[in-house]
Design a protein around this motif. Structure first.
Motif, mmCIF file in Angstrom:
data_model
loop_
_atom_site.group_PDB
_atom_site.id
_atom_site.type_symbol
_atom_site.label_atom_id
_atom_site.label_comp_id
_atom_site.label_asym_id
_atom_site.label_seq_id
_atom_site.Cartn_x
_atom_site.Cartn_y
_atom_site.Cartn_z
ATOM 1 N N GLU A 45 36.351 -3.838 -14.574
ATOM 2 C CA GLU A 45 35.353 -4.907 -14.450
ATOM 3 C C GLU A 45 35.198 -5.609 -15.794
ATOM 4 N N PRO A 46 35.332 -6.940 -15.812
ATOM 5 C CA PRO A 46 35.162 -7.646 -17.085
ATOM 6 C C PRO A 46 33.723 -7.539 -17.587
ATOM 7 N N ALA A 47 33.589 -7.406 -18.888
ATOM 8 C CA ALA A 47 32.256 -7.267 -19.479
ATOM 9 C C ALA A 47 31.459 -8.556 -19.328
ATOM 10 N N ASN A 48 32.113 -9.682 -19.548
ATOM 11 C CA ASN A 48 31.436 -10.969 -19.453
ATOM 12 C C ASN A 48 32.325 -11.918 -18.653
ATOM 13 N N TRP A 49 32.049 -12.037 -17.368
ATOM 14 C CA TRP A 49 32.913 -12.840 -16.513
ATOM 15 C C TRP A 49 32.841 -14.317 -16.865
ATOM 16 N N LYS A 50 31.705 -14.773 -17.359
ATOM 17 C CA LYS A 50 31.577 -16.189 -17.718
ATOM 18 C C LYS A 50 32.501 -16.546 -18.881
ATOM 19 N N ALA A 51 32.591 -15.657 -19.857
ATOM 20 C CA ALA A 51 33.477 -15.909 -20.996
ATOM 21 C C ALA A 51 34.934 -15.957 -20.546
ATOM 22 N N GLU A 52 35.291 -15.103 -19.606
ATOM 23 C CA GLU A 52 36.662 -15.116 -19.089
ATOM 24 C C GLU A 52 36.957 -16.405 -18.333
ATOM 25 N N VAL A 53 35.999 -16.870 -17.548
ATOM 26 C CA VAL A 53 36.196 -18.116 -16.802
ATOM 27 C C VAL A 53 36.312 -19.291 -17.774
ATOM 28 N N VAL A 54 35.513 -19.287 -18.818
ATOM 29 C CA VAL A 54 35.593 -20.355 -19.819
ATOM 30 C C VAL A 54 36.961 -20.340 -20.500
ATOM 31 N N SER A 55 37.463 -19.148 -20.824
ATOM 32 C CA SER A 55 38.787 -19.074 -21.460
ATOM 33 C C SER A 55 39.884 -19.522 -20.491
ATOM 34 N N GLU A 56 39.739 -19.203 -19.206
ATOM 35 C CA GLU A 56 40.703 -19.681 -18.210
ATOM 36 C C GLU A 56 40.682 -21.203 -18.123
ATOM 37 N N ILE A 57 39.489 -21.780 -18.181
ATOM 38 C CA ILE A 57 39.362 -23.237 -18.133
ATOM 39 C C ILE A 57 40.072 -23.868 -19.329
ATOM 40 N N LYS A 58 39.888 -23.291 -20.511
ATOM 41 C CA LYS A 58 40.545 -23.823 -21.708
ATOM 42 C C LYS A 58 42.063 -23.725 -21.595
ATOM 43 N N GLU A 59 42.548 -22.598 -21.073
ATOM 44 C CA GLU A 59 43.990 -22.432 -20.889
ATOM 45 C C GLU A 59 44.538 -23.456 -19.896
ATOM 46 N N MET A 60 43.812 -23.666 -18.811
ATOM 47 C CA MET A 60 44.254 -24.636 -17.805
ATOM 48 C C MET A 60 44.266 -26.047 -18.364
ATOM 49 N N GLU A 61 43.246 -26.389 -19.134
ATOM 50 C CA GLU A 61 43.203 -27.723 -19.734
ATOM 51 C C GLU A 61 44.349 -27.912 -20.719
ATOM 52 N N ALA A 62 44.687 -26.853 -21.449
ATOM 53 C CA ALA A 62 45.819 -26.938 -22.378
ATOM 54 C C ALA A 62 47.125 -27.130 -21.620
ATOM 55 N N GLN A 63 47.279 -26.427 -20.513
ATOM 56 C CA GLN A 63 48.490 -26.580 -19.712
ATOM 57 C C GLN A 63 48.561 -27.961 -19.072
ATOM 58 N N LEU A 64 47.419 -28.484 -18.650
ATOM 59 C CA LEU A 64 47.401 -29.812 -18.034
ATOM 60 C C LEU A 64 47.731 -30.914 -19.037
ATOM 61 N N SER A 65 47.448 -30.673 -20.310
ATOM 62 C CA SER A 65 47.721 -31.694 -21.321
ATOM 63 C C SER A 65 49.211 -31.785 -21.665
ATOM 64 N N GLU A 66 49.976 -30.766 -21.290
ATOM 65 C CA GLU A 66 51.418 -30.803 -21.534
ATOM 66 C C GLU A 66 52.075 -31.821 -20.601
ATOM 67 N N GLU A 67 53.140 -32.429 -21.070
ATOM 68 C CA GLU A 67 53.795 -33.479 -20.293
ATOM 69 C C GLU A 67 54.794 -32.942 -19.273
ATOM 70 N N LYS A 68 55.360 -31.785 -19.515
ATOM 71 C CA LYS A 68 56.425 -31.271 -18.656
ATOM 72 C C LYS A 68 55.924 -30.413 -17.500
ATOM 73 N N VAL A 69 54.668 -30.530 -17.157
ATOM 74 C CA VAL A 69 54.110 -29.734 -16.068
ATOM 75 C C VAL A 69 54.518 -30.371 -14.736
ATOM 76 N N PRO A 70 55.147 -29.596 -13.833
ATOM 77 C CA PRO A 70 55.506 -30.147 -12.521
ATOM 78 C C PRO A 70 54.262 -30.594 -11.747
ATOM 79 N N LYS A 71 54.447 -31.580 -10.889
ATOM 80 C CA LYS A 71 53.319 -32.175 -10.179
ATOM 81 C C LYS A 71 52.588 -31.156 -9.296
ATOM 82 N N MET A 72 53.340 -30.320 -8.577
ATOM 83 C CA MET A 72 52.701 -29.335 -7.697
ATOM 84 C C MET A 72 51.875 -28.336 -8.502
ATOM 85 N N TYR A 73 52.423 -27.895 -9.625
ATOM 86 C CA TYR A 73 51.696 -26.945 -10.464
ATOM 87 C C TYR A 73 50.477 -27.613 -11.086
#
Length: 125
Positions: A45-73
């Motif tokens: 069980e994660p100690a702080n689920w909100k912090a994990e969700v925030v870190s996931e959001i940051k990772e997703m935003e970083a991936q979305l900012s890349e140019e070579k991301v396929p459209k489906m992904y």
């Protein structure tokens, strides 16, 4: 109409009479059970689920900012990003993978194994 039902019954009897069919059914059951046991044993069980969700959001935003991301992904990431933002706004914890529903969501890839076994039975049976 009864002749088609008799044909279906006959084909089912042929399929389930084979040892290979029962072996594949056993493999599916064992893989599902093993997956459930591994998930149950390794989940923490994660100690702080909100912090994990925030870190996931940051990772997703970083991936979305890349140019070579396929459209489906990219579409998938955008959808997950919206879900995570909604969770934070409404204080909804993500589904834990050690619950029944979490296991079903995470083990959806077993469908590929079922399809492979079904194809094997149909084409080589």
């Amino acid at each position: 109409m009864s002749s088609i039902l008799s044909l279906i019954q006959n084909e089912n009897m042929k399929i389930y009479r084979r040892i290979g069919t029962w072996f594949m059914i056993g493999l599916l059951a064992l893989s599902a059970l093993a997956g459930a046991l591994i998930t149950k044993a390794t989940y923490k069980e994660p100690a702080n689920w909100k912090a994990e969700v925030v870190s996931e959001i940051k990772e997703m935003e970083a991936q979305l900012s890349e140019e070579k991301v396929p459209k489906m992904y990219k579409n998938h990431l955008e959808q997950q990003l919206k879900i995570n933002e909604y969770r934070l706004e409404h204080n909804i914890k993500p589904v834990a993978s050690n619950t029944f529903w979490g296991y079903l969501v995470n083990s959806a890839d077993i469908i590929a194994l079922i399809t492979l076994f079904t194809s094997f039975i149909i084409f080589f049976g």
